[in-house]
Enzyme design. Structure first.
Site, PDB file in Angstrom:
ATOM      1  N   ASP A  50       0.821  -1.224   0.000  1.00 11.36           N
ATOM      2  CA  ASP A  50       0.000   0.000   0.000  1.00 11.36           C
ATOM      3  C   ASP A  50       0.850   1.266   0.000  1.00 11.36           C
ATOM      4  OD1 ASP A  50      -2.303  -1.474  -0.046  1.00 11.36           O
ATOM      5  OD2 ASP A  50      -3.152  -0.642   1.791  1.00 11.36           O
ATOM      6  N   ASN A  93      -4.591  -2.003  -4.462  1.00  8.37           N
ATOM      7  CA  ASN A  93      -5.851  -2.080  -3.711  1.00  8.37           C
ATOM      8  C   ASN A  93      -5.759  -1.193  -2.469  1.00  8.37           C
ATOM      9  OD1 ASN A  93      -8.412  -2.799  -3.068  1.00  8.37           O
ATOM     10  ND2 ASN A  93      -7.965  -4.934  -2.528  1.00  8.37           N
ATOM     11  N   GLU A 345     -11.203  -5.226   1.155  1.00 11.06           N
ATOM     12  CA  GLU A 345     -10.357  -6.007   0.252  1.00 11.06           C
ATOM     13  C   GLU A 345     -11.128  -7.153  -0.399  1.00 11.06           C
ATOM     14  OE1 GLU A 345      -9.492  -4.270   2.625  1.00 11.06           O
ATOM     15  OE2 GLU A 345      -7.333  -3.903   2.769  1.00 11.06           O
ATOM     16  N   HIS A 390      -5.328  -9.409   3.228  1.00 12.84           N
ATOM     17  CA  HIS A 390      -4.304  -9.559   4.277  1.00 12.84           C
ATOM     18  C   HIS A 390      -4.910  -9.906   5.635  1.00 12.84           C
ATOM     19  CE1 HIS A 390      -4.709  -4.951   5.173  1.00 12.84           C
ATOM     20  NE2 HIS A 390      -5.743  -5.368   4.475  1.00 12.84           N
ATOM     21  N   ARG A 391      -6.038  -9.268   5.958  1.00 13.15           N
ATOM     22  CA  ARG A 391      -6.594  -9.507   7.308  1.00 13.15           C
ATOM     23  C   ARG A 391      -7.200 -10.899   7.450  1.00 13.15           C
ATOM     24  NH1 ARG A 391      -5.152  -5.005   9.396  1.00 13.15           N
ATOM     25  NH2 ARG A 391      -5.409  -3.132   8.157  1.00 13.15           N
ATOM     26  N   LYS A 416       0.152  -6.520   1.698  1.00 10.45           N
ATOM     27  CA  LYS A 416      -0.570  -5.238   1.600  1.00 10.45           C
ATOM     28  C   LYS A 416      -0.171  -4.294   2.738  1.00 10.45           C
ATOM     29  CE  LYS A 416      -5.135  -3.317   0.624  1.00 10.45           C
ATOM     30  NZ  LYS A 416      -5.439  -2.264   1.571  1.00 10.45           N
TER      31      LYS A 416
HETATM   32  O1  LIG Z   1      -8.644   6.159   6.541  1.00 12.17           O
HETATM   33  C1  LIG Z   1      -8.029   5.103   6.755  1.00 12.17           C
HETATM   34  O2  LIG Z   1      -6.806   5.075   6.924  1.00 12.17           O
HETATM   35  C2  LIG Z   1      -8.808   3.850   6.833  1.00 12.17           C
HETATM   36  C3  LIG Z   1     -10.159   3.881   7.058  1.00 12.17           C
HETATM   37  C4  LIG Z   1     -10.976   2.660   7.225  1.00 12.17           C
HETATM   38  O3  LIG Z   1     -11.758   2.512   6.059  1.00 12.17           O
HETATM   39  P1  LIG Z   1     -13.327   2.934   5.965  1.00 12.17           P
HETATM   40  O4  LIG Z   1     -13.443   4.351   6.322  1.00 12.17           O
HETATM   41  O5  LIG Z   1     -13.629   2.653   4.527  1.00 12.17           O
HETATM   42  O6  LIG Z   1     -14.061   2.029   6.917  1.00 12.17           O
HETATM   43  C5  LIG Z   1     -10.110   1.407   7.413  1.00 12.17           C
HETATM   44  O7  LIG Z   1     -10.885   0.253   7.236  1.00 12.17           O
HETATM   45  C6  LIG Z   1      -8.942   1.396   6.447  1.00 12.17           C
HETATM   46  O8  LIG Z   1      -8.155   0.233   6.615  1.00 12.17           O
HETATM   47  C7  LIG Z   1      -8.051   2.580   6.677  1.00 12.17           C
HETATM   48  C1  LIG Z   2      -9.759  -1.782   4.537  1.00 12.35           C
HETATM   49  C2  LIG Z   2      -8.442  -1.810   4.483  1.00 12.35           C
HETATM   50  O1  LIG Z   2      -7.678  -1.163   3.570  1.00 12.35           O
HETATM   51  P1  LIG Z   2      -7.886   0.106   2.625  1.00 12.35           P
HETATM   52  O2  LIG Z   2      -6.974   1.147   3.143  1.00 12.35           O
HETATM   53  O3  LIG Z   2      -7.491  -0.363   1.252  1.00 12.35           O
HETATM   54  O4  LIG Z   2      -9.330   0.526   2.679  1.00 12.35           O
HETATM   55  C3  LIG Z   2      -7.670  -2.610   5.482  1.00 12.35           C
HETATM   56  O5  LIG Z   2      -6.432  -2.424   5.550  1.00 12.35           O
HETATM   57  O6  LIG Z   2      -8.256  -3.415   6.219  1.00 12.35           O
END
Ligand SMILES: O=C(O)C1=C[C@@H](OP(=O)(O)O)[C@@H](O)[C@H](O)C1
Ligand SMILES: C=C(OP(=O)(O)O)C(=O)O
Length: 430
Positions: A50, A93, A345, A390-391, A416
């Protein structure tokens, strides 16, 4: 990495784990530093798929980034304007790259194409695009309406200064607007329409923006006031905290096994909402102690882990780890208000349900909740599919700590956010 990993039923010892840098903080600070009017050295940045996507994209946009080592970068800010006005960006992703870059580029004067892996093209972005269009952005969908890939054309101010945005699909849309609208130099009011999910991620955004010189007032996370003529100015250097979502697997291991497991790189003052996972563990039987830069979790083995019924909207990522903790209770547990799992994901509600059922666990999959009840011993040696998530790989590894050997298919999906996850996990085991 092999295409599967066999994890034998394992004993675990008291251990320390050094966490990788926070994904959410790494990708936000890389972007904010790139937009600043000065230089900034970022330390302890996550090195994973990422963050690589974000680094590559910024380089393609003409931002000068000197890599000091795998986790430290000197970013030469480009004063709110990326030098390259034409670029095709592949963002994998990474939601934390895709959504904020869409907003930043849509408010600039260039021609850009943004795409990702096939799953990214199934993850909605329509609410963000709608909000950006209201401000004058010119964005077209290259495949399906409301989904990536996107084509972005130069921004023309249409002088609308109040921008509504929906907050019930992903908080990343609001984060993207907050970080990017200052690039226009204008004052804006952002109004969240309906519920705002994953709220603590907005606090991460606001706290980091303040460190880069832009302070935003808000009314209970519903109305946000962005000042005019705000410029990003980076601190000379910034340290990225360890990743609190990545910590959840090890903290859960302390509760599940009774051993003292210490994660290093965060503490209770972390700006990441996922540290609240610790509170959930404490409610169901964990003990916790905090160090200057660490959190330790364990359990008195004479005490059973208690059944739970949690609203996990504020910790959507760490909530997946709770699903495995639910199995360990042997009682009926509920994790609620997690509809956003469906657009991450993979569709995590379906994936979690399917894989827990393979282990013989009774599961009810609701539209926005999951109920989990492990009534009988788990089936050993089950092959868990990971859905390029990944989770899924990381949380199912914990099943091995419950005394049930398990096989994790396509474990490289951990790249990721935590490429060395299985090495770190193996070090816990006797
Ligand atoms: O802003 C961020 O860093 C994130 C917000 C969350 O997503 P959502 O806002 O779509 O739930 C989380 O699930 C993601 O892993 C990271
Ligand atoms: C939802 C996730 O990632 P993203 O930042 O791609 O939304 C995650 O890392 O669980």
């Amino acid at each position: 990495m092999k295409d599967f990993i066999f994890l034998p039923a394992s004993n675990i010892r008291d251990s320390h784990v050094r966490l990788p840098g926070s994904k959410s903080i790494s990708n936000r600070t890389l972007l904010l530093a790139a937009l600043s009017d000065n230089e900034c050295v970022l330390h302890d940045v996550l090195d994973s798929d990422d963050t690589q996507r974000m680094l590559e994209a910024l380089a393609q946009l003409g931002v000068v980034i000197e890599t000091i080592d795998a986790n430290s970068h000197r970013v030469h800010g480009s004063k709110q304007r990326f030098p390259n006005k034409d670029a095709q960006l592949f963002l994998g992703n990474a939601g934390t790259a895709f959504r904020p870059l869409t907003a930043a580029l849509a408010l600039m004067q260039g021609h850009y194409e943004l795409s990702g892996v096939p799953r990214m093209h199934e993850r909605p972005i329509g609410d963000l695009v709608d909000a950006l269009r209201l401000s004058g952005a010119d964005i077209t969908y290259l495949q399906n309406e409301a989904y990536p890939p996107l084509k972005i054309h130069p921004w023309r101010d249409n002088e609308q200064r109040t921008i509504p945005v929906k907050g019930n699909v992903s908080s990343q849309f609001l984060t993207a607007l907050l970080m990017s609208l200052p690039l226009t130099g204008q004052a804006y009011t952002i109004e969240v329409v309906g519920e705002l999910i994953s709220k603590p991620y907005i606090d991460i955004t606001l706290k980091l923006m303040a460190q880069f010189g832009i302070v935003i007032e808000h009314e209970q996370h519903q109305v946000f006031h962005l000042p005019a003529n705000a410029l990003y100015h980076a601190p000379e250097s910034l340290h990225v905290e360890g990743d609190a979502s990545s910590a959840s697997y090890f903290l859960a291991a302390g509760l599940l096994t009774g051993k003292k497991i210490t994660v290093e790189g965060i503490n209770e003052k972390s700006i990441q909402g996922d540290v609240a996972f610790v509170d959930a563990l404490v409610q169901i039987g964990a003990h916790v102690s905090y160090g200057d830069n660490s959190i330790t979790v364990w359990r008195d083995k004479k005490q059973a882990i208690q059944a739970f019924d949690f609203d996990a909207n504020h910790i959507p990522d760490a909530a997946m780890t709770l699903a495995i903790v639910a199995v360990a209770t042997g009682q009926e547990c509920h994790i609620r208000n997690i509809e956003s799992w469906r657009v991450k994901e993979t569709d995590r509600l379906s994936a979690m349900t399917a894989e827990l059922r393979k282990l013989g666990v009774h599961v009810v999959e609701g539209q926005d909740y999951i109920s989990i009840h492990a009534q009988a011993p788990l089936k050993p040696n089950v092959r868990i599919d990971t859905y390029d998530d990944h989770r899924m790989a990381m949380c199912f590894s914990l099943i091995a700590l419950l005394g049930t050997p398990i096989i994790i298919n396509e474990p490289e999906c951990v790249n990721k956010t935590f490429p060395t996850y299985f090495e770190a996990f193996a070090k816990l085991c006797v």
